[in-house]
Design a protein around this motif. Structure first.
Motif, mmCIF file in Angstrom:
data_model
loop_
_atom_site.group_PDB
_atom_site.id
_atom_site.type_symbol
_atom_site.label_atom_id
_atom_site.label_comp_id
_atom_site.label_asym_id
_atom_site.label_seq_id
_atom_site.Cartn_x
_atom_site.Cartn_y
_atom_site.Cartn_z
ATOM 1 N N GLY B 186 -3.700 0.903 3.305
ATOM 2 C CA GLY B 186 -3.213 0.606 1.960
ATOM 3 C C GLY B 186 -1.787 0.103 1.981
ATOM 4 O O GLY B 186 -1.454 -0.895 1.337
ATOM 5 N N ILE B 187 -0.949 0.751 2.792
ATOM 6 C CA ILE B 187 0.449 0.361 2.797
ATOM 7 C C ILE B 187 0.608 -1.012 3.446
ATOM 8 O O ILE B 187 1.498 -1.788 3.065
ATOM 9 C CB ILE B 187 1.330 1.426 3.493
ATOM 10 C CG1 ILE B 187 2.737 1.389 2.933
ATOM 11 C CG2 ILE B 187 1.403 1.233 4.966
ATOM 12 C CD1 ILE B 187 2.852 1.805 1.524
ATOM 13 N N SER B 188 -0.258 -1.349 4.416
ATOM 14 C CA SER B 188 -0.160 -2.687 5.010
ATOM 15 C C SER B 188 -0.456 -3.744 3.957
ATOM 16 O O SER B 188 0.245 -4.749 3.868
ATOM 17 C CB SER B 188 -1.137 -2.855 6.165
ATOM 18 O OG SER B 188 -1.179 -1.701 6.937
ATOM 19 N N VAL B 189 -1.499 -3.498 3.173
ATOM 20 C CA VAL B 189 -1.849 -4.457 2.122
ATOM 21 C C VAL B 189 -0.687 -4.584 1.140
ATOM 22 O O VAL B 189 -0.240 -5.689 0.801
ATOM 23 C CB VAL B 189 -3.119 -3.996 1.371
ATOM 24 C CG1 VAL B 189 -3.372 -4.880 0.171
ATOM 25 C CG2 VAL B 189 -4.305 -4.010 2.292
ATOM 26 N N SER B 190 -0.181 -3.429 0.704
ATOM 27 C CA SER B 190 0.880 -3.454 -0.299
ATOM 28 C C SER B 190 2.161 -4.067 0.271
ATOM 29 O O SER B 190 2.880 -4.801 -0.403
ATOM 30 C CB SER B 190 1.101 -2.042 -0.814
ATOM 31 O OG SER B 190 2.433 -1.710 -0.839
ATOM 32 N N ILE B 254 -3.546 -2.729 -3.488
ATOM 33 C CA ILE B 254 -3.381 -3.819 -4.449
ATOM 34 C C ILE B 254 -2.548 -3.386 -5.652
ATOM 35 O O ILE B 254 -1.781 -4.174 -6.208
ATOM 36 C CB ILE B 254 -4.779 -4.319 -4.906
ATOM 37 C CG1 ILE B 254 -5.375 -5.200 -3.823
ATOM 38 C CG2 ILE B 254 -4.681 -5.110 -6.192
ATOM 39 C CD1 ILE B 254 -6.758 -5.678 -4.138
ATOM 40 N N LEU B 255 -2.695 -2.116 -6.042
ATOM 41 C CA LEU B 255 -1.958 -1.684 -7.226
ATOM 42 C C LEU B 255 -0.589 -1.130 -6.867
ATOM 43 O O LEU B 255 0.165 -0.721 -7.734
ATOM 44 C CB LEU B 255 -2.767 -0.636 -7.980
ATOM 45 C CG LEU B 255 -4.020 -1.209 -8.633
ATOM 46 C CD1 LEU B 255 -4.766 -0.134 -9.369
ATOM 47 C CD2 LEU B 255 -3.650 -2.324 -9.577
ATOM 48 N N ASP B 256 -0.261 -1.081 -5.590
ATOM 49 C CA ASP B 256 0.984 -0.435 -5.196
ATOM 50 C C ASP B 256 2.111 -1.415 -4.939
ATOM 51 O O ASP B 256 3.271 -1.034 -4.900
ATOM 52 C CB ASP B 256 0.729 0.397 -3.924
ATOM 53 C CG ASP B 256 1.940 1.216 -3.533
ATOM 54 O OD1 ASP B 256 2.231 2.167 -4.247
ATOM 55 O OD2 ASP B 256 2.603 0.858 -2.535
#
Lengths: 342, 384
Positions: B186-190, B254-256
């Motif tokens: 998640g953090i990589s995406v964000s 995506i929302l972060d």
């Protein structure tokens, strides 16, 4: 005058934002393949019940689900004539819930203002807790008060909301005889407002408020403490102390007022997370807010219901953010016209 | 070191007045950045301990199957809701080595609860490097050797067993594989989205800046959880657990990004006016190169620190989603999925050990917070 202009400006940007948000929500709701009715039709056809199919087909045209997506959106919002003329959110028609087979307005009804009550209570709780604790932790920094509050704050941040809810409910019931579940005694449900009903609601609010507010309170406390510490190091504080001012008066009169700004501005950050928390906690604790309804609606693809609830939640946070912005401008003469840049 | 008659201690080595104090500082000034950061970080005890703890946790992940005595979904239908068993060393005052007492679970027909009856006369030593349920080491190599497992005729439920008789301890280890990596993905995406949009807005300014800024504002003003719920409700239920896992972590990311994008943008706005940026532009560097080579390295470390601080939100997010039944679904094992079982008051009251997965969640989230704090404080070694 300047103030009024700012309020009007802020109101219109909120409306615009809401418009964009409505598009976003509509797209998200329609992301899953198919819709409630087409799923139902497929199911009915598989089991060979043709009578139900006709009804579902009728509902499909009735609610314009057979039209292209952009037209559906406009009809839903009330910008475009549907099968019965202009009938959308703007005209006050919230749509039809297929899952419950009742109008959306009827289902959400009471839960809307209970949601607002729960969130308001949580915000009041955050302020009531964070303000004194944050100031105290800063004024007595590096003592046991500071460390204890930091520890409790970190724990509050790290514990998942819903677990805290369960645990507090259990112990609250066992040791303080707090009621379990719901927002009021079942006997008051559907009753008009009365003193007893209010009392019942207040008692039921204790645990949810605590649970929803904890993480927000600890975040806010830490921020207030940091701001206060910055201010406490400044020369004017030293001057005040040298003049022989009483510590409590000195604290509230100067540094607190400066450190207070971010406190108000933070509502914008606080509110979304608070509303999120309240949805989750409501599901766990079975509160009669829109949380549990939202979950059912999302799981069953009941699109009008879930879209309306999401819109309502967004509206709630947007109004909150707007109020915080306006308050901030009133509080701080340095911020005018432009809105805030943080 | 010699002791003088007047009780003073004096160093024997000859004193050299020329070897100035500066030498020490010189080394400091010449030291590479990472060394300075490390030196400062080392003094932040809590952050250091948290960092080491998290490192161990992540290193453990590939070997979760080896450490766990049972398989992730291995059922023991004789032992539903078995309470935690203790591993003992001494039996009746005699040293036996690690052993457990066999436990039988009986239904109490009066209270309709499962009751554990322990036979304390029969110690059974644990087995080591024994054969058990099959698992894949690091998801690749098949194996069935476990570090330790239950002795013949007894069970080994260190933290009890759940509704279906599955070992809570083993499941926590398996669950860590998903719960801990969700945050990283998640953090990589964000991180990617945040840097991309933030740098575009800050560097180019103008209309792009305006649009991105509005998007950031809108996304930040919306409650996350209902959106997460709505997005994950859109994940088709017939997808494989692995696909669901990836899509959930991407949804979390995506929302972060708006928070990160905001800070990137603010930095870019001030940095793009610097002379070295203009020099690079004059020499014909493309905007992409200026952003990547000249601007981003300036505050990469700060970004990493703030990213560390937002991993906990993702871990908690996954837990919340799975808990509500919209995130990962069985047979996938994550801490949130496990807590789904502990959803009602009855299990907290009668079988409190089913709520044990909350402990690793709290510990990991705290550790990430402390690590992030430590990193943030030490990443600027010149600041006092």
């Amino acid at each position: 005058m300047v103030m009024l202009r700012y309020v009007v400006y802020r109101f219109f940007t909120m409306l615009l934002t809401l418009l964009v948000v409505s598009v976003l929500i509509f797209v998200i709701i329609n992301l899953p393949p198919g819709d409630y009715l087409s799923n139902q039709i497929a199911e009915l056809q598989a089991s060979g019940q043709s009578a139900g199919v006709a009804k579902a087909e009728f509902l499909r045209t009735e609610y314009a689900l057979d039209r292209p997506m952009w037209e559906q959106y406009l009809i839903w919002m009330g910008f475009w004539p549907g099968p019965h003329g202009f009938e959308g959110l703007i005209q006050g028609n919230y749509g039809w819930s297929f899952e419950f087979d009742r109008p959306v307005a009827e289902i959400v009804g009471d839960t809307l203002w209970l949601t607002v009550v729960v969130n308001l209570a949580a915000i009041l709780f955050v302020y009531a807790v964070a303000l004194p604790l944050g100031v105290l932790a800063a004024a007595r920094s590096r003592t046991w008060i500071d460390y204890t509050s930091a520890f409790v704050g970190y724990l509050g941040l790290a514990t998942p909301n819903f677990l805290l809810a369960l645990i507090l409910f259990y112990y609250g019931h066992q040791y303080f005889n707090l009621p379990i579940g719901g927002l009021m005694d079942p006997i008051y449900e559907g009753q008009p407002m009365s003193w007893d009903k209010l009392k019942s609601i207040l008692i039921h609010l204790i645990v949810p408020t605590f649970v929803i507010g904890t993480s927000g309170a600890s975040a806010m406390m830490q921020r207030l403490r940091a701001n206060m510490l910055d201010e406490l190091g400044k020369p004017y504080v030293e001057t005040a102390i040298a003049k022989g001012m009483a510590p409590s008066r000195m604290l509230t009169k100067y540094p607190l007022r400066v450190a207070f700004n971010p406190f108000v501005a933070d509502i914008g950050n606080l509110l979304p997370s608070m509303v999120s928390g309240s949805v989750l906690v409501s599901v766990v604790l079975g509160l009669q807010t829109i949380g549990p309804t939202l979950l059912t609606a999302l799981k069953t693809q009941d699109q009008f219901l879930s879209a309306f609830i999401l819109m309502f939640v967004a509206l709630l946070t947007l109004i909150g953010t707007m109020i915080s912005d306006i308050l901030l401008v009133m509080l701080d003469p340095r911020i005018r016209y432009e809105g805030r840049e943080a | 070191m010699t002791k003088r008659s007047d009780d003073r201690y004096v160093d024997d080595a000859p004193f050299d007045p020329d070897a100035a104090l500066q030498q020490l500082e010189r080394a400091d000034l010449d030291a590479p950045n990472w060394l300075l950061v490390w030196r400062k970080f080392r003094t932040h005890k809590l952050g250091l301990i948290s960092g080491i703890f998290l490192l161990l946790c992540y290193l453990m992940l590939p070997f979760a199957g080896f450490i766990a005595p049972y398989g992730a979904n291995e059922r023991n239908d004789e032992h539903l809701y078995a309470p935690p068993q203790s591993v003992n060393w001494f039996h009746e005052g005699e040293f036996v080595g690690p052993f457990v007492y066999p436990t039988v679970i009986e239904a109490d027909l009066e209270t309709f609860q499962w009751k554990a009856v322990t036979d304390t006369s029969d110690p059974r030593p644990l087995q080591f490097f024994c054969e058990g349920a099959e698992y894949k080491l690091a998801g690749l190599i098949k194996s069935d050797t476990h570090l330790f497992c239950a002795p013949e005729g007894a069970t080994l439920f260190l933290w009890g067993s759940d509704r279906l008789g599955r070992d809570v301890f083993s499941r926590i280890l398996y669950g860590a594989q998903l719960s801990l990596t969700v945050g990283l993905i998640g953090i990589s995406v964000s991180f990617f989205l945040g840097i991309l949009f933030g740098s575009m807005a800050g560097y180019f300014g103008g209309k792009i800046d305006w649009v991105i800024n509005r998007v950031i504002e809108i996304l930040r003003s919306l409650p996350e959880l209902p959106l997460w719920l709505a997005l994950s409700a859109a994940v088709p239920s017939n997808w494989s657990p692995v696909a669901v896992f990836f899509i959930i972590s991407i949804i979390l990311g995506i929302l972060d990004w708006p928070g990160l994008a905001r800070s990137v943008r603010a930095k870019f706005l001030s940095l793009r006016e610097e002379e070295y940026v203009r020099a690079a532009e004059m020499m014909g560097a493309s905007s992409g190169r200026v952003i990547r080579k000249h601007l981003l390295p300036n505050f990469m470390s700060h970004l990493i620190a703030s990213a560390t601080l937002s991993i906990p939100a993702m871990i908690l997010g996954e837990t919340a989603l799975s808990f509500l039944g919209l995130g990962l679904r069985a047979p996938a094992v994550s801490w949130g999925v496990m807590l789904n079982d502990a959803q009602n008051l009855a299990s907290i009251e009668i079988y409190p050990w089913t709520a044990i997965p909350m402990l690793p969640i709290i510990v990991v989230v705290l550790a990430f917070n402390f690590l992030g704090d430590g990193l943030r404080d030490s990443l600027d070694p010149y600041q006092q």
